[in-house]
Motif scaffolding. Structure first.
Motif, PDB file in Angstrom:
ATOM      1  N   GLY A 107      38.105  43.610  25.436  1.00  0.00           N
ATOM      2  CA  GLY A 107      37.985  42.302  26.081  1.00  0.00           C
ATOM      3  C   GLY A 107      39.214  42.115  26.940  1.00  0.00           C
ATOM      4  N   LEU A 108      39.244  41.056  27.726  1.00  0.00           N
ATOM      5  CA  LEU A 108      40.393  40.808  28.587  1.00  0.00           C
ATOM      6  C   LEU A 108      40.909  39.390  28.387  1.00  0.00           C
ATOM      7  CD1 LEU A 108      39.238  42.428  31.957  1.00  0.00           C
ATOM      8  CD2 LEU A 108      41.018  43.285  30.425  1.00  0.00           C
ATOM      9  N   TRP A 109      42.234  39.290  28.245  1.00  0.00           N
ATOM     10  CA  TRP A 109      42.898  37.999  28.217  1.00  0.00           C
ATOM     11  C   TRP A 109      43.223  37.623  29.658  1.00  0.00           C
ATOM     12  CZ3 TRP A 109      43.333  35.664  23.489  1.00  0.00           C
ATOM     13  CH2 TRP A 109      43.184  36.486  22.357  1.00  0.00           C
ATOM     14  N   VAL A 110      42.934  36.391  30.027  1.00  0.00           N
ATOM     15  CA  VAL A 110      43.040  35.975  31.431  1.00  0.00           C
ATOM     16  C   VAL A 110      43.758  34.637  31.540  1.00  0.00           C
ATOM     17  CG1 VAL A 110      41.746  35.442  33.527  1.00  0.00           C
ATOM     18  CG2 VAL A 110      40.863  37.165  31.945  1.00  0.00           C
ATOM     19  N   ARG A 111      44.730  34.594  32.455  1.00  0.00           N
ATOM     20  CA  ARG A 111      45.350  33.335  32.873  1.00  0.00           C
ATOM     21  C   ARG A 111      44.934  33.049  34.306  1.00  0.00           C
ATOM     22  NH1 ARG A 111      51.620  33.754  32.537  1.00  0.00           N
ATOM     23  NH2 ARG A 111      51.495  31.648  33.414  1.00  0.00           N
ATOM     24  N   GLY A 112      44.532  31.815  34.570  1.00  0.00           N
ATOM     25  CA  GLY A 112      44.103  31.448  35.916  1.00  0.00           C
ATOM     26  C   GLY A 112      42.681  30.931  35.908  1.00  0.00           C
ATOM     27  N   ARG A 113      42.357  30.097  36.892  1.00  0.00           N
ATOM     28  CA  ARG A 113      41.065  29.420  36.915  1.00  0.00           C
ATOM     29  C   ARG A 113      39.930  30.206  37.559  1.00  0.00           C
ATOM     30  NH1 ARG A 113      44.834  25.488  37.877  1.00  0.00           N
ATOM     31  NH2 ARG A 113      44.663  25.730  40.124  1.00  0.00           N
ATOM     32  N   PRO A 114      40.152  31.023  38.601  1.00  0.00           N
ATOM     33  CA  PRO A 114      39.015  31.656  39.286  1.00  0.00           C
ATOM     34  C   PRO A 114      38.208  32.586  38.380  1.00  0.00           C
ATOM     35  CG  PRO A 114      41.009  31.777  40.629  1.00  0.00           C
ATOM     36  CD  PRO A 114      41.435  31.329  39.262  1.00  0.00           C
ATOM     37  N   ARG A 117      35.008  37.947  37.485  1.00  0.00           N
ATOM     38  CA  ARG A 117      33.874  38.759  37.946  1.00  0.00           C
ATOM     39  C   ARG A 117      33.668  38.611  39.446  1.00  0.00           C
ATOM     40  NH1 ARG A 117      28.538  38.214  39.142  1.00  0.00           N
ATOM     41  NH2 ARG A 117      28.566  35.978  38.718  1.00  0.00           N
ATOM     42  N   MET A 118      33.704  37.379  39.940  1.00  0.00           N
ATOM     43  CA  MET A 118      33.473  37.149  41.359  1.00  0.00           C
ATOM     44  C   MET A 118      34.590  37.742  42.214  1.00  0.00           C
ATOM     45  SD  MET A 118      30.547  35.812  41.551  1.00  0.00           S
ATOM     46  CE  MET A 118      30.569  35.398  43.293  1.00  0.00           C
ATOM     47  N   TRP A 119      35.833  37.575  41.764  1.00  0.00           N
ATOM     48  CA  TRP A 119      36.958  38.114  42.533  1.00  0.00           C
ATOM     49  C   TRP A 119      36.929  39.633  42.572  1.00  0.00           C
ATOM     50  CZ3 TRP A 119      42.375  35.454  42.495  1.00  0.00           C
ATOM     51  CH2 TRP A 119      42.253  34.193  43.076  1.00  0.00           C
ATOM     52  N   ALA A 120      36.529  40.237  41.461  1.00  0.00           N
ATOM     53  CA  ALA A 120      36.536  41.702  41.406  1.00  0.00           C
ATOM     54  C   ALA A 120      35.497  42.323  42.342  1.00  0.00           C
ATOM     55  CB  ALA A 120      36.287  42.171  39.973  1.00  0.00           C
ATOM     56  N   LEU A 121      34.487  41.562  42.725  1.00  0.00           N
ATOM     57  CA  LEU A 121      33.440  42.105  43.581  1.00  0.00           C
ATOM     58  C   LEU A 121      33.962  42.513  44.956  1.00  0.00           C
ATOM     59  CD1 LEU A 121      30.490  39.661  42.789  1.00  0.00           C
ATOM     60  CD2 LEU A 121      30.731  42.038  42.047  1.00  0.00           C
ATOM     61  N   GLY A 169      52.727  39.441  49.473  1.00  0.00           N
ATOM     62  CA  GLY A 169      52.031  39.448  50.745  1.00  0.00           C
ATOM     63  C   GLY A 169      50.742  38.652  50.693  1.00  0.00           C
ATOM     64  N   ALA A 170      49.967  38.846  49.624  1.00  0.00           N
ATOM     65  CA  ALA A 170      48.702  38.113  49.470  1.00  0.00           C
ATOM     66  C   ALA A 170      48.953  36.617  49.287  1.00  0.00           C
ATOM     67  CB  ALA A 170      47.913  38.672  48.291  1.00  0.00           C
ATOM     68  N   LEU A 171      49.918  36.277  48.435  1.00  0.00           N
ATOM     69  CA  LEU A 171      50.229  34.861  48.196  1.00  0.00           C
ATOM     70  C   LEU A 171      50.735  34.195  49.473  1.00  0.00           C
ATOM     71  CD1 LEU A 171      52.024  35.189  44.738  1.00  0.00           C
ATOM     72  CD2 LEU A 171      49.780  34.171  45.142  1.00  0.00           C
ATOM     73  N   GLY A 172      51.590  34.902  50.210  1.00  0.00           N
ATOM     74  CA  GLY A 172      52.141  34.345  51.436  1.00  0.00           C
ATOM     75  C   GLY A 172      51.084  34.066  52.485  1.00  0.00           C
ATOM     76  N   ALA A 173      50.001  34.829  52.456  1.00  0.00           N
ATOM     77  CA  ALA A 173      48.902  34.623  53.401  1.00  0.00           C
ATOM     78  C   ALA A 173      47.901  33.595  52.885  1.00  0.00           C
ATOM     79  CB  ALA A 173      48.190  35.950  53.664  1.00  0.00           C
ATOM     80  N   GLY A 174      48.219  32.992  51.730  1.00  0.00           N
ATOM     81  CA  GLY A 174      47.286  32.036  51.145  1.00  0.00           C
ATOM     82  C   GLY A 174      46.064  32.693  50.556  1.00  0.00           C
ATOM     83  N   GLY A 175      46.175  33.979  50.222  1.00  0.00           N
ATOM     84  CA  GLY A 175      45.038  34.734  49.724  1.00  0.00           C
ATOM     85  C   GLY A 175      45.014  34.852  48.211  1.00  0.00           C
ATOM     86  N   ALA A 176      44.112  35.702  47.737  1.00  0.00           N
ATOM     87  CA  ALA A 176      43.863  35.865  46.309  1.00  0.00           C
ATOM     88  C   ALA A 176      44.489  37.158  45.811  1.00  0.00           C
ATOM     89  CB  ALA A 176      42.358  35.891  46.049  1.00  0.00           C
ATOM     90  N   THR A 177      45.075  37.091  44.622  1.00  0.00           N
ATOM     91  CA  THR A 177      45.671  38.294  44.037  1.00  0.00           C
ATOM     92  C   THR A 177      45.540  38.256  42.522  1.00  0.00           C
ATOM     93  OG1 THR A 177      47.624  39.725  44.036  1.00  0.00           O
ATOM     94  CG2 THR A 177      48.032  37.365  43.902  1.00  0.00           C
ATOM     95  N   VAL A 178      45.443  39.443  41.926  1.00  0.00           N
ATOM     96  CA  VAL A 178      45.297  39.611  40.480  1.00  0.00           C
ATOM     97  C   VAL A 178      46.371  40.572  39.991  1.00  0.00           C
ATOM     98  CG1 VAL A 178      43.788  40.383  38.604  1.00  0.00           C
ATOM     99  CG2 VAL A 178      42.798  39.250  40.618  1.00  0.00           C
ATOM    100  N   ALA A 179      47.109  40.165  38.961  1.00  0.00           N
ATOM    101  CA  ALA A 179      48.089  41.047  38.326  1.00  0.00           C
ATOM    102  C   ALA A 179      47.529  41.521  36.994  1.00  0.00           C
ATOM    103  CB  ALA A 179      49.412  40.311  38.110  1.00  0.00           C
ATOM    104  N   VAL A 180      47.432  42.829  36.828  1.00  0.00           N
ATOM    105  CA  VAL A 180      46.952  43.414  35.568  1.00  0.00           C
ATOM    106  C   VAL A 180      48.179  43.909  34.810  1.00  0.00           C
ATOM    107  CG1 VAL A 180      45.429  45.108  34.495  1.00  0.00           C
ATOM    108  CG2 VAL A 180      44.800  44.080  36.700  1.00  0.00           C
ATOM    109  N   GLY A 204      46.094  32.638  41.463  1.00  0.00           N
ATOM    110  CA  GLY A 204      45.165  33.738  41.260  1.00  0.00           C
ATOM    111  C   GLY A 204      44.876  33.965  39.798  1.00  0.00           C
ATOM    112  N   LEU A 205      44.986  35.218  39.367  1.00  0.00           N
ATOM    113  CA  LEU A 205      44.666  35.593  37.985  1.00  0.00           C
ATOM    114  C   LEU A 205      45.695  36.586  37.457  1.00  0.00           C
ATOM    115  CD1 LEU A 205      40.811  36.170  38.357  1.00  0.00           C
ATOM    116  CD2 LEU A 205      41.901  34.300  37.095  1.00  0.00           C
ATOM    117  N   VAL A 206      46.045  36.413  36.187  1.00  0.00           N
ATOM    118  CA  VAL A 206      46.863  37.384  35.451  1.00  0.00           C
ATOM    119  C   VAL A 206      45.998  37.877  34.303  1.00  0.00           C
ATOM    120  CG1 VAL A 206      48.991  37.804  34.178  1.00  0.00           C
ATOM    121  CG2 VAL A 206      48.975  36.175  36.077  1.00  0.00           C
ATOM    122  N   VAL A 207      45.854  39.193  34.191  1.00  0.00           N
ATOM    123  CA  VAL A 207      44.882  39.802  33.285  1.00  0.00           C
ATOM    124  C   VAL A 207      45.562  40.855  32.427  1.00  0.00           C
ATOM    125  CG1 VAL A 207      42.743  41.160  33.205  1.00  0.00           C
ATOM    126  CG2 VAL A 207      43.037  39.415  34.968  1.00  0.00           C
ATOM    127  N   GLY A 208      45.110  41.005  31.183  1.00  0.00           N
ATOM    128  CA  GLY A 208      45.618  42.060  30.320  1.00  0.00           C
ATOM    129  C   GLY A 208      44.706  42.281  29.133  1.00  0.00           C
TER     130      GLY A 208
END
Length: 386
Positions: A107-114, A117-121, A169-180, A204-208
């Motif tokens: 399973g995955l522990w996740v911090r963040g609202r988005p 599954r949708m972001w990973a697509l 770079g992603a955050l600075g552009a106002g974009g989406a990023t995920v840290a695993v 974004g999301l922090v995952v582990g």
């Protein structure tokens, strides 16, 4: 976890297993596939006969972990830290992780609202050296920002160097990023990236895979990389030495049928040696976001043609270019000599010469013809002998 967000027995069993089983353990993954989470959790709690595939010593170690596991406490700590637990088969589970087979996360522990599954697509992994050069940091940040502006999610490992530059770079552009992460997602690592990982959790999301409070180890970093590879459509490596962990991510992506890409660096740089090795084999060379999207994007998302600037002589017809090429670099030449050099008749050469004179390429001096300064300059730009 059930669809309404409450904890069911299967989810509680999986939370228990994240405390007992190390990430990427394929033997335990087979047990989970054969028996299901609840039955496997029961056997580990109760001990008894050893399951197949492990030694008595290893089985005893698993039972010792199981005796100390407190899934309800882990779940309470996770909720207090703003985390959720995502299980295989639920609406937020990225189905591409199933490609890992028995090495799939429990399973995955996740911090963040988005939605994970949708972001990973529509995501791309961007990884590389921790001790990167200014060139590597610049390329990673620019590539991540440009991809984020095109609507792509940037996935990386939260580490120093290329990972951190990609996230920023992603955050600075106002974009989406995920840290695993290779530790509990409530315990940012490295410590120097506490603020960065906090920003990622907000935007974004922090995952582990590991439960709250768990610390990273060298082996956990290595197995974490398979999740980065499986989660995304492709992996881009920016600076990597021969033994870089980012090469593990790239090769895992290749085994999973994902795209493997590399950004070249100076041939004299040891930090680019691993990337260059990839580029000699399974990786595709990329230099910007357009190159990446051409590979991982939808059909028709092609990178623009690469070519130098259009020079005035490029607009001439082939016959006129042959006449121009037949003129000497210095001095004049008669029409008959120019015709022989262009392999045409003298009448055709004269007609072409007057055409070139009207365009400012040649001028007439008595019975001879010579290149103008404009033509000489254009010839140098085009690397022709003028």
């Amino acid at each position: 976890m059930s669809e309404d967000g409450t904890l069911d027995t299967a989810s509680l069993a999986r939370i228990f297993l994240t405390r007992v089983i190390e990430p990427g353990d394929e033997v335990a993954g087979r047990w989970l596939r054969d028996h299901g989470p609840e039955e496997l959790a029961r056997r580990l709690r109760e001990g008894g006969r050893r399951l197949p595939g492990v030694t008595d010593k290893r089985w005893a170690g698993l039972l010792a972990r199981a005796a100390r596991a407190e899934p309800e406490r882990d779940w309470a700590a996770a909720r207090d830290a703003g985390m959720r637990f995502v299980c295989p088969g639920t609406t937020d589970w990225p189905a591409q992780l199933d490609d890992l087979g028995d090495a799939r996360p429990v399973g995955l522990w996740v911090r963040g609202r988005p939605s994970l599954r949708m972001w990973a697509l529509k995501s791309v992994a961007l990884v590389g050296a921790r001790a990167c050069t200014e060139y590597g940091a610049h390329i990673a940040a620019t590539l991540a920002a440009d991809l984020a502006e095109r609507g792509w999610v940037i996935v990386s490992g939260g580490a120093y160097g290329v990972d951190g530059a990609a996230h920023r770079g992603a955050l600075g552009a106002g974009g989406a990023t995920v840290a695993v992460l290779a530790c509990g997602v409530d315990r940012p690592y490295p410590r120097g990236h506490t603020r960065l990982i906090g920003r990622i959790a907000e935007q974004g999301l922090v995952v582990g895979e590991l439960p709250p409070g768990e610390h990273p180890t060298p082996s956990r970093f290595i197995v974490r990389n398979r999740v980065i590879a499986a989660l995304t459509r492709g992996t881009v490596v920016v600076e990597a030495a021969h033994r870089s962990g980012s090469l593990v991510t790239a090769r895992a992506a290749g085994r999973l049928g994902r795209f493997v890409m590399g950004v070249p660096g100076p041939v004299s740089s040891g930090l680019s040696a691993g990337v260059h090795e990839l580029l000699r084999g399974e990786a595709v060379l990329v230099t910007d976001a357009a190159d990446v999207v051409e590979l991982v994007g939808d059909m028709g998302e092609l990178a623009p043609d690469r070519r130098g600037p259009v020079l005035p002589r490029d607009l001439l017809e082939p016959a006129a270019r042959r006449i121009l090429a037949a003129l000497p670099a210095r001095g004049t030449a008669p029409a008959a000599e120019i015709a022989r050099g262009a392999q045409t008749t003298q009448d055709d050469a004269v007609g072409r010469l007057y055409e070139l004179r009207s365009l400012g390429f040649v001028e007439r001096h008595g019975d001879g013809w010579k290149l103008t300064r404009q033509a000489v300059t254009a010839g140098r730009q085009d690397h022709l002998p003028c």
